[in-house]
Design a protein around this motif. Structure first.
Motif, PDB file in Angstrom:
ATOM      1  N   ALA A 156       0.829  -1.204   0.000  1.00 10.23           N
ATOM      2  CA  ALA A 156       0.000   0.000   0.000  1.00 10.23           C
ATOM      3  C   ALA A 156       0.865   1.257   0.000  1.00 10.23           C
ATOM      4  O   ALA A 156       0.604   2.220  -0.736  1.00 10.23           O
ATOM      5  CB  ALA A 156      -0.933   0.003   1.208  1.00 10.23           C
ATOM      6  N   ILE A 157       1.912   1.252   0.819  1.00  7.53           N
ATOM      7  CA  ILE A 157       2.805   2.411   0.897  1.00  7.53           C
ATOM      8  C   ILE A 157       3.524   2.632  -0.437  1.00  7.53           C
ATOM      9  O   ILE A 157       3.621   3.762  -0.940  1.00  7.53           O
ATOM     10  CB  ILE A 157       3.819   2.223   2.040  1.00  7.53           C
ATOM     11  N   VAL A 158       4.020   1.544  -1.020  1.00 13.32           N
ATOM     12  CA  VAL A 158       4.734   1.649  -2.296  1.00 13.32           C
ATOM     13  C   VAL A 158       3.803   2.163  -3.391  1.00 13.32           C
ATOM     14  O   VAL A 158       4.171   3.046  -4.186  1.00 13.32           O
ATOM     15  CB  VAL A 158       5.335   0.283  -2.686  1.00 13.32           C
ATOM     16  N   ALA A 159       2.573   1.616  -3.456  1.00 11.75           N
ATOM     17  CA  ALA A 159       1.638   2.001  -4.507  1.00 11.75           C
ATOM     18  C   ALA A 159       1.325   3.493  -4.474  1.00 11.75           C
ATOM     19  O   ALA A 159       1.261   4.154  -5.528  1.00 11.75           O
ATOM     20  CB  ALA A 159       0.345   1.196  -4.369  1.00 11.75           C
ATOM     21  N   LEU A 160       1.158   4.036  -3.271  1.00 14.03           N
ATOM     22  CA  LEU A 160       0.734   5.426  -3.155  1.00 14.03           C
ATOM     23  C   LEU A 160       1.899   6.401  -3.095  1.00 14.03           C
ATOM     24  O   LEU A 160       1.890   7.442  -3.752  1.00 14.03           O
ATOM     25  CB  LEU A 160      -0.142   5.595  -1.911  1.00 14.03           C
ATOM     26  N   TRP A 161       2.910   6.080  -2.291  1.00 11.26           N
ATOM     27  CA  TRP A 161       3.956   7.059  -2.007  1.00 11.26           C
ATOM     28  C   TRP A 161       5.193   6.912  -2.893  1.00 11.26           C
ATOM     29  O   TRP A 161       5.944   7.887  -3.055  1.00 11.26           O
ATOM     30  CB  TRP A 161       4.362   6.972  -0.540  1.00 11.26           C
ATOM     31  N   VAL A 162       5.410   5.728  -3.442  1.00 13.89           N
ATOM     32  CA  VAL A 162       6.559   5.543  -4.337  1.00 13.89           C
ATOM     33  C   VAL A 162       6.140   5.694  -5.792  1.00 13.89           C
ATOM     34  O   VAL A 162       6.892   6.246  -6.609  1.00 13.89           O
ATOM     35  CB  VAL A 162       7.206   4.158  -4.111  1.00 13.89           C
ATOM     36  N   PHE A 163       4.921   5.233  -6.111  1.00 14.08           N
ATOM     37  CA  PHE A 163       4.463   5.262  -7.494  1.00 14.08           C
ATOM     38  C   PHE A 163       3.493   6.414  -7.784  1.00 14.08           C
ATOM     39  O   PHE A 163       3.808   7.330  -8.527  1.00 14.08           O
ATOM     40  CB  PHE A 163       3.814   3.925  -7.877  1.00 14.08           C
ATOM     41  N   ARG A 164       2.299   6.391  -7.155  1.00 13.83           N
ATOM     42  CA  ARG A 164       1.236   7.301  -7.615  1.00 13.83           C
ATOM     43  C   ARG A 164       1.558   8.780  -7.397  1.00 13.83           C
ATOM     44  O   ARG A 164       1.513   9.566  -8.351  1.00 13.83           O
ATOM     45  CB  ARG A 164      -0.086   6.961  -6.928  1.00 13.83           C
ATOM     46  N   PHE A 165       1.844   9.159  -6.173  1.00  4.36           N
ATOM     47  CA  PHE A 165       2.013  10.594  -5.910  1.00  4.36           C
ATOM     48  C   PHE A 165       3.228  11.182  -6.631  1.00  4.36           C
ATOM     49  O   PHE A 165       3.115  12.233  -7.280  1.00  4.36           O
ATOM     50  CB  PHE A 165       2.097  10.856  -4.406  1.00  4.36           C
ATOM     51  N   PRO A 166       4.408  10.546  -6.574  1.00  2.75           N
ATOM     52  CA  PRO A 166       5.543  11.119  -7.319  1.00  2.75           C
ATOM     53  C   PRO A 166       5.295  11.207  -8.825  1.00  2.75           C
ATOM     54  O   PRO A 166       5.683  12.189  -9.460  1.00  2.75           O
ATOM     55  CB  PRO A 166       6.691  10.154  -6.991  1.00  2.75           C
ATOM     56  N   VAL A 167       4.669  10.163  -9.393  1.00  3.35           N
ATOM     57  CA  VAL A 167       4.389  10.184 -10.838  1.00  3.35           C
ATOM     58  C   VAL A 167       3.397  11.298 -11.164  1.00  3.35           C
ATOM     59  O   VAL A 167       3.564  12.033 -12.153  1.00  3.35           O
ATOM     60  CB  VAL A 167       3.845   8.815 -11.304  1.00  3.35           C
ATOM     61  N   ALA A 168       2.360  11.440 -10.332  1.00  2.00           N
ATOM     62  CA  ALA A 168       1.374  12.496 -10.555  1.00  2.00           C
ATOM     63  C   ALA A 168       2.013  13.874 -10.484  1.00  2.00           C
ATOM     64  O   ALA A 168       1.746  14.757 -11.326  1.00  2.00           O
ATOM     65  CB  ALA A 168       0.253  12.383  -9.522  1.00  2.00           C
ATOM     66  N   TRP A 169       2.884  14.067  -9.491  1.00  2.00           N
ATOM     67  CA  TRP A 169       3.558  15.371  -9.364  1.00  2.00           C
ATOM     68  C   TRP A 169       4.467  15.648 -10.560  1.00  2.00           C
ATOM     69  O   TRP A 169       4.430  16.742 -11.132  1.00  2.00           O
ATOM     70  CB  TRP A 169       4.383  15.385  -8.073  1.00  2.00           C
ATOM     71  N   PHE A 170       5.249  14.649 -10.951  1.00  2.00           N
ATOM     72  CA  PHE A 170       6.197  14.855 -12.044  1.00  2.00           C
ATOM     73  C   PHE A 170       5.474  15.132 -13.364  1.00  2.00           C
ATOM     74  O   PHE A 170       5.809  16.091 -14.073  1.00  2.00           O
ATOM     75  CB  PHE A 170       7.106  13.641 -12.190  1.00  2.00           C
ATOM     76  N   LEU A 171       4.490  14.299 -13.691  1.00  2.00           N
ATOM     77  CA  LEU A 171       3.816  14.445 -14.987  1.00  2.00           C
ATOM     78  C   LEU A 171       2.990  15.727 -15.064  1.00  2.00           C
ATOM     79  O   LEU A 171       2.885  16.345 -16.135  1.00  2.00           O
ATOM     80  CB  LEU A 171       2.921  13.234 -15.255  1.00  2.00           C
ATOM     81  N   SER A 172       2.388  16.114 -13.938  1.00  2.00           N
ATOM     82  CA  SER A 172       1.520  17.296 -13.968  1.00  2.00           C
ATOM     83  C   SER A 172       2.290  18.596 -13.810  1.00  2.00           C
ATOM     84  O   SER A 172       1.885  19.639 -14.351  1.00  2.00           O
ATOM     85  CB  SER A 172       0.452  17.199 -12.878  1.00  2.00           C
ATOM     86  N   GLU A 173       3.412  18.565 -13.067  1.00  2.00           N
ATOM     87  CA  GLU A 173       4.148  19.791 -12.774  1.00  2.00           C
ATOM     88  C   GLU A 173       5.407  19.969 -13.624  1.00  2.00           C
ATOM     89  O   GLU A 173       5.860  21.096 -13.824  1.00  2.00           O
ATOM     90  CB  GLU A 173       4.548  19.803 -11.287  1.00  2.00           C
ATOM     91  N   ARG A 174       5.988  18.881 -14.099  1.00  2.00           N
ATOM     92  CA  ARG A 174       7.278  18.973 -14.799  1.00  2.00           C
ATOM     93  C   ARG A 174       7.194  18.587 -16.276  1.00  2.00           C
ATOM     94  O   ARG A 174       8.215  18.477 -16.949  1.00  2.00           O
ATOM     95  CB  ARG A 174       8.308  18.080 -14.097  1.00  2.00           C
ATOM     96  N   THR A 175       5.992  18.362 -16.778  1.00  2.00           N
ATOM     97  CA  THR A 175       5.799  18.102 -18.210  1.00  2.00           C
ATOM     98  C   THR A 175       4.654  18.973 -18.708  1.00  2.00           C
ATOM     99  O   THR A 175       4.015  19.679 -17.932  1.00  2.00           O
ATOM    100  CB  THR A 175       5.467  16.622 -18.491  1.00  2.00           C
ATOM    101  N   ALA A 176       4.400  18.892 -19.996  1.00  2.00           N
ATOM    102  CA  ALA A 176       3.321  19.693 -20.591  1.00  2.00           C
ATOM    103  C   ALA A 176       1.962  19.014 -20.473  1.00  2.00           C
ATOM    104  O   ALA A 176       0.970  19.522 -21.007  1.00  2.00           O
ATOM    105  CB  ALA A 176       3.649  19.966 -22.064  1.00  2.00           C
ATOM    106  N   MET A 177       1.882  17.880 -19.779  1.00  2.00           N
ATOM    107  CA  MET A 177       0.626  17.130 -19.711  1.00  2.00           C
ATOM    108  C   MET A 177      -0.435  17.826 -18.857  1.00  2.00           C
ATOM    109  O   MET A 177      -1.633  17.649 -19.077  1.00  2.00           O
ATOM    110  CB  MET A 177       0.891  15.728 -19.163  1.00  2.00           C
ATOM    111  N   GLY A 178      -0.007  18.597 -17.864  1.00  2.00           N
ATOM    112  CA  GLY A 178      -0.978  19.283 -17.015  1.00  2.00           C
ATOM    113  C   GLY A 178      -1.841  18.303 -16.241  1.00  2.00           C
ATOM    114  O   GLY A 178      -1.336  17.326 -15.666  1.00  2.00           O
TER     115      GLY A 178
END
Length: 476
Positions: free
Chosen positions: A399-421
Motif C-alpha cells: 500500500a505504501i509503495v503504490a501510493l507514495w513511491v508510485f502514484r504521488f511522485p508520478v502524478a507530481w512529475f507528470l503534472s508539474e514537470r511536463t506539458a501534460m498538465g
C-alpha cells in the motif's frame, strides 16, 4: 441445556471458486449496505445547509483514522481465528475471539476519552470556520463517545468472517441501515417531543445503531450458535496472544490509514488545477470507491480461505486460492473497467448534470483509469492472501509503495514537470496500478508469504498442550 451450535464453515475442502464467491457475496452486500448508510446521513445532513456538510466533512479524516485502527485489530482477529479454525482448534478460536474483543475495548476507551476532550482544538486545527466549529466539535464528540461500539462491531464482523460466517453480519448491517433510515430524520429534524438536534442528531443516530449492532454481535458470540462461543474465563488477559494481535493488527492499521492519507495528499495536488479538475477528480474517486467494493469482498474472502487452509497445513491449497481469486478479481474488475470506459460520459454526467465542461474532464479521467481496474483487483486479492497467511507487513508495504513511491511522485512529475498538465494526474493512476500489481505478483511468486506467521505458532501451541498433558501440568 446446551446451545445448538452451528459448526463453522469448513473452507479447507470443496471447490475453491464456490468458497470464494459464497464468502465474497455477503461481504459485498454488507459493504453496499454501509454505502447506503452513509448516503442516508449525507442526504439528511445536506438539508441543514453548507455549514452542516462542512462540519461532517471536516470530521471524516479524523474518524477514518480511528476506523483504520479498529479495522487493523479486526483483521488481526480474522487471521488468527481463521488459522485456528482451519487447524481444528475450537477452544483457541473462542479464546482468541474474547482476547480480540478485550484488546479492542482497551484501545477504544482511552482513544474515546482523548478524542472527546480534544475535539474542539482538533477541528480548529483542521481549519473549521467559526460558524462550523461548534457543529463539527459536537459531531466529533458524539462519534468519539460511540467508539467502543464501532470497534466492537468491527471486531465482531472480522471474527465471524474468520470462521466463514459472513451472512450473520450482513443481516445485522441491513437492520442497522433500516434503523438509521428512521433515526436520521427523527434526530436531525426532530418530531413531536423529540427536539431537532441538527448535525449532532446524525452522530447520535450513528451511535445508537452502532451500539445496537455491537450488543447484538456480542450476544451472537456469547450464544455459541454461530461457530464461536466466548466465555467469561476467556477474557482473562493473555499477554502473549494480545501481543500477537497487536503485531498483526498494527501493519493493517497503517495500511488502511496510508490509503486515506494518500487520497488526501492527491487532493492537495489536484486542487492546484482549479475547481473543474477538483470536481472531476472527486467524481472519479467516487466511481472507483464504488467499483472496488466487489474487489474488497473478494480480498476478504481470500484472506479467510487462505487463513483456514494455512491453519490446516494446506499451503498448496492456499496458493490455489490466491491464484484463483486473483484471476476472478482481474476478470471481474476488467469487465467493470470496460463498462466504465464505454459509458464514461454517461457515468460522470449522472453526477454532474448540466456541466458539460466538467463532465468532459471527468470522463477523460475515467477513460484513462478504467482499463487498469483489473490490476486493482489483482492487488486487492493478493493483499488479502498475504494477510490471511499472517503477513500484514507485506500488505502494508504494498500500500505504501503504490501510493507514495508510485502514484504521488508520478502524478507530481507528470503534472508539474511536463506539458501534460491535469492529464498527468490522471495517468498516474494506471501507471501506479500497473507497477503495484507487478510488485504484488513478484512478491507472490517468490513464495515467501507461504511461510506463515500465525500457523507456526498454532502448531507450537498444539505441541505445548500435548507436552503439558503428558506431563500432567495444567494448560495455560
Amino acid at each position: 441445556m446446551p446451545n445448538a451450535r452451528r459448526p463453522s464453515a469448513n473452507l479447507t475442502q470443496g471447490p475453491i471458486v464456490r468458497g470464494l464467491l459464497s464468502l465474497a457475496g455477503p461481504i459485498v452486500l454488507a459493504n453496499l449496505f454501509q454505502t447506503v448508510y452513509q448516503l442516508t446521513d449525507t442526504f439528511w445532513v445536506g438539508r441543514l445547509g453548507v455549514e452542516a456538510v462542512a462540519a461532517v466533512s471536516l470530521s471524516f479524516p479524523v474518524l477514518f483514522f480511528l476506523i483504520s485502527v479498529g479495522g487493523g485489530l479486526g483483521i488481526a482477529g480474522t487471521i488468527l481465528v481463521a488459522q485456528y479454525d482451519g487447524a481444528g482448534e475450537p477452544e483457541r478460536v473462542n479464546h482468541t475471539a474474547a482476547q480480540t474483543l478485550l484488546v479492542s475495548v482497551a484501545a477504544s476507551v482511552p482513544l474515546a476519552v482523548l478524542g472527546f476532550t480534544a475535539a474542539r482544538p482538533v477541528m480548529r486545527l483542521m481549519g473549521a470556520a467559526p460558524d462550523v466549529l461548534p457543529m463539527a466539535t459536537e459531531y466529533l464528540q458524539y462519534s468519539f463517545a460511540g467508539l467502543i461500539f464501532l470497534f466492537g462491531y468491527f471486531v465482531f464482523q472480522s471474527l465471524m468472517r474468520g470462521v466463514g460466517d459472513v451472512k450473520t453480519p450482513a443481516v445485522i448491517v441491513f437492520g442497522t441501515v433500516l434503523l438509521n433510515f428512521v433515526l436520521d430524520p427523527l434526530f436531525i429534524q426532530g418530531w413531536g417531543p423529540m427536539p431537532a438536534l441538527g448535525v449532532a442528531g446524525a452522530a447520535l443516530a450513528t451511535l445508537s445503531t452502532q451500539g445496537l449492532a455491537a450488543v447484538i454481535g456480542v450476544g451472537v458470540l456469547l450464544s455459541g450458535r454461530y461457530g464461536i462461543q466466548i466465555r467469561l474465563a476467556d477474557f482473562r488477559p493473555d499477554w502473549p496472544l494480545q501481543s500477537r494481535l497487536i503485531r498483526l493488527g498494527f501493519p493493517a492499521s497503517v495500511e488502511q490509514s496510508t490509503r486515506a492519507l494518500g487520497l488526501t495528499v492527491m487532493t492537495v495536488l489536484v486542487a492546484g488545477f482549479g475547481s473543474e479538475v477538483v470536481a472531476a477528480y472527486g467524481i472519479g474517486v467516487r466511481v472507483v470507491s464504488f467499483v472496488i467494493i466487489p474487489a474488497l469482498g473478494l480480498s476478504m474472502a481470500a484472506s479467510t480461505l487462505v487463513g483456514q487452509n494455512i491453519g490446516a497445513g494446506r499451503v498448496d491449497r492456499s496458493e490455489r486460492v490466491a491464484k484463483m481469486g486473483t484471476l476472478i478479481g482481474f476478470a471481474g474488475m476488467s469487465l467493470a473497467g470496460l463498462v466504465g470506459f464505454v459509458f464514461a460520459d454517461q457515468i460522470v454526467g449522472a453526477f454532474l448534470p448540466g456541466q458539460p465542461d466538467v463532465v468532459a474532464v471527468g470522463a477523460r479521467f475515467l477513460k484513462i483509469m478504467a482499463p487498469t481496474f483489473g490490476l486493482i483487483g489483482v492487488q486487492q486479492v493478493l493483499g488479502g492472501a498475504f494477510r490471511g497467511a499472517g503477513h500484514t507487513f507485506i500488505a502494508m508495504v504494498l500500500a505504501i509503495v503504490a501510493l507514495w513511491v508510485f502514484r504521488f511522485p508520478v502524478a507530481w512529475f507528470l503534472s508539474e514537470r511536463t506539458a501534460m498538465g491535469a492529464d498527468g494526474l490522471w495517468w498516474a493512476f494506471p501507471i501506479s496500478n500497473a507497477l503495484a500489481a507487478v510488485v504484488a505478483l513478484v512478491w507472490f511468486w517468490r513464495g515467501t508469504w507461504k511461510r506463515p506467521v500465525g500457523a507456526q505458532e498454532v502448531l507450537q501451541d498444539r505441541v505445548r498442550d500435548e507436552v503439558e498433558a503428558v506431563e500432567g501440568r495444567p494448560q495455560g
